[in-house]
Design a protein around this motif. Structure first.
Motif, PDB file in Angstrom:
ATOM      1  N   ARG A  11       0.986 140.169   1.943  1.00  0.00           N
ATOM      2  CA  ARG A  11       0.769 141.278   2.848  1.00  0.00           C
ATOM      3  C   ARG A  11       0.187 140.751   4.155  1.00  0.00           C
ATOM      4  NH1 ARG A  11      -2.010 145.915  -1.056  1.00  0.00           N
ATOM      5  NH2 ARG A  11      -0.229 146.096  -2.529  1.00  0.00           N
ATOM      6  N   PRO A  12       0.618 141.331   5.254  1.00  0.00           N
ATOM      7  CA  PRO A  12       0.086 140.844   6.534  1.00  0.00           C
ATOM      8  C   PRO A  12      -1.417 141.040   6.612  1.00  0.00           C
ATOM      9  CG  PRO A  12       1.300 142.906   6.802  1.00  0.00           C
ATOM     10  CD  PRO A  12       1.544 142.447   5.400  1.00  0.00           C
ATOM     11  N   THR A  13      -2.068 140.056   7.122  1.00  0.00           N
ATOM     12  CA  THR A  13      -3.521 140.135   7.271  1.00  0.00           C
ATOM     13  C   THR A  13      -3.880 141.088   8.400  1.00  0.00           C
ATOM     14  OG1 THR A  13      -3.508 138.276   8.814  1.00  0.00           O
ATOM     15  CG2 THR A  13      -3.722 137.762   6.462  1.00  0.00           C
ATOM     16  N   GLY A  14      -5.177 141.409   8.453  1.00  0.00           N
ATOM     17  CA  GLY A  14      -5.637 142.337   9.476  1.00  0.00           C
ATOM     18  C   GLY A  14      -5.392 141.830  10.881  1.00  0.00           C
ATOM     19  N   ARG A  16      -2.961 139.804  11.889  1.00  0.00           N
ATOM     20  CA  ARG A  16      -1.546 139.894  12.220  1.00  0.00           C
ATOM     21  C   ARG A  16      -1.147 141.324  12.504  1.00  0.00           C
ATOM     22  NH1 ARG A  16       1.999 136.718   7.944  1.00  0.00           N
ATOM     23  NH2 ARG A  16       3.595 137.392   9.452  1.00  0.00           N
ATOM     24  N   LYS A  17      -1.737 142.267  11.779  1.00  0.00           N
ATOM     25  CA  LYS A  17      -1.447 143.678  12.037  1.00  0.00           C
ATOM     26  C   LYS A  17      -1.893 144.069  13.432  1.00  0.00           C
ATOM     27  CE  LYS A  17      -1.496 145.684   7.372  1.00  0.00           C
ATOM     28  NZ  LYS A  17      -2.192 146.654   6.483  1.00  0.00           N
ATOM     29  N   LYS A  18      -3.090 143.639  13.814  1.00  0.00           N
ATOM     30  CA  LYS A  18      -3.589 143.968  15.148  1.00  0.00           C
ATOM     31  C   LYS A  18      -2.732 143.316  16.230  1.00  0.00           C
ATOM     32  CE  LYS A  18      -8.428 144.610  13.735  1.00  0.00           C
ATOM     33  NZ  LYS A  18      -9.819 144.115  13.898  1.00  0.00           N
ATOM     34  N   LYS A  20       0.463 142.537  16.000  1.00  0.00           N
ATOM     35  CA  LYS A  20       1.738 143.254  16.065  1.00  0.00           C
ATOM     36  C   LYS A  20       1.566 144.590  16.780  1.00  0.00           C
ATOM     37  CE  LYS A  20       5.564 144.804  13.153  1.00  0.00           C
ATOM     38  NZ  LYS A  20       6.082 144.910  11.766  1.00  0.00           N
ATOM     39  N   LEU A  21       0.471 145.291  16.475  1.00  0.00           N
ATOM     40  CA  LEU A  21       0.207 146.562  17.140  1.00  0.00           C
ATOM     41  C   LEU A  21       0.012 146.366  18.636  1.00  0.00           C
ATOM     42  CD1 LEU A  21      -0.403 149.593  17.029  1.00  0.00           C
ATOM     43  CD2 LEU A  21      -2.792 149.033  16.509  1.00  0.00           C
TER      44      LEU A  21
END
Length: 287
Positions: A11-14, A16-18, A20-21
């Protein structure tokens, strides 16, 4: 006895999520900045004329009318300038692609004396500001009896569209391995036959992308069309100037005219969007 294990999907880490956002927000911001002028043009074209000059304009449409389009068609000859723009743009694209393809093929596939000088010259021409060449071009066309003629404007446009065409097509041809042509020639094809049967199909997307760029450049050009053509032979971009008079500017009909001018570009892009997308990425990586 061995146990079967399965790796759970990562699962993407926090972080990587930020990230991407953040990139999505940047992309959305770029889209809004680029798309807002187009939205405002179309919105103003359908607004009542009084709302177009309202000092406190509304971002959302307040009313829809076609009177601006009728006014744009009545204020001056519309189809004449559009027809001349189509003649100039299509002529520039056809001549530019034929000459540019032959030049790009020679530069990328053959070694000859002065090859590097030609390549540097193509780049140097593109660095010259177009406005600096107005007077020399005017004097030259006047001596050649090409002033106030569409043929003179076509020749002028080719001077700055053709170098880009040659340079772009050269990049596409370089990315096509020579071994494909050599294999076709081993199978009995001539050099011309190998080019037509092997290279040309692979080069088609790049030619489409280059043609669309050249068409847009010729269609939207204003300065040379204004300086080298009289009002009788004006193109579509110069035609838009008819909405500015000593009494002021009719913004709503002008935006209606600009919207109608954008239709050929939109239709062209919709027809060739797949080829253009493939062409824009074909020259990005050397294979």
């Amino acid at each position: 006895m061995s146990a079967l294990t399965t790796d759970a999907p990562r699962r993407p880490t926090g972080g990587r999520k930020k990230s991407k956002l953040g990139w999505n927000l940047v992309g959305l911001l770029v889209f809004l900045v680029v798309g807002f002028p187009l939205y405002w043009m179309v919105d103003t074209a359908f607004k009542p004329a009084k709302d177009a000059i309202d000092p406190d304009p509304s971002l959302l449409p307040t009313g829809i009318t076609l009177d601006n389009f009728r006014r744009a068609l009545d204020i001056a000859d519309f189809w004449g300038p559009v027809g001349r723009s189509l003649i100039v743009s299509l002529s520039v694209v056809v001549i530019g692609i034929i000459v540019g393809l032959l030049a790009a093929l020679a530069i990328s596939r053959f070694a000859f004396r002065g090859r590097k000088i030609v390549i540097v010259g193509i780049l140097a021409v593109q660095m010259v500001p177009l406005v600096s060449m107005i007077i020399p071009v005017f004097l030259l066309l006047n001596d050649l009896d090409q002033y106030d003629k569409l043929s003179g404007l076509i020749i002028t446009y080719l001077t700055f569209i053709l170098p880009f065409t040659v340079w772009t097509l050269r990049g596409f041809i370089v990315n096509i391995p020579k071994e494909l042509e050599e294999a076709a020639m081993v199978d009995g094809c001539s050099r011309t036959g190998a080019f037509i049967r092997v290279v040309f199909p692979l080069l088609a997307p790049g030619m489409v992308a280059t043609s669309v760029y050249g068409f847009i450049q010729a269609w939207n050009e204003y300065l040379y069309a204004l300086m080298l053509l009289s009002q009788e032979h004006q193109t579509a971009t110069v035609w838009l100037g008819n909405f500015t008079t000593k009494h002021g500017t009719e913004y709503a009909p002008m935006m209606a005219g600009a919207t109608m001018m954008a239709v050929p570009i939109v239709v062209l892009f919709l027809l060739v969007q797949r080829k253009m997308a493939a062409g824009l990425t074909a020259g990005a990586v050397k294979g």
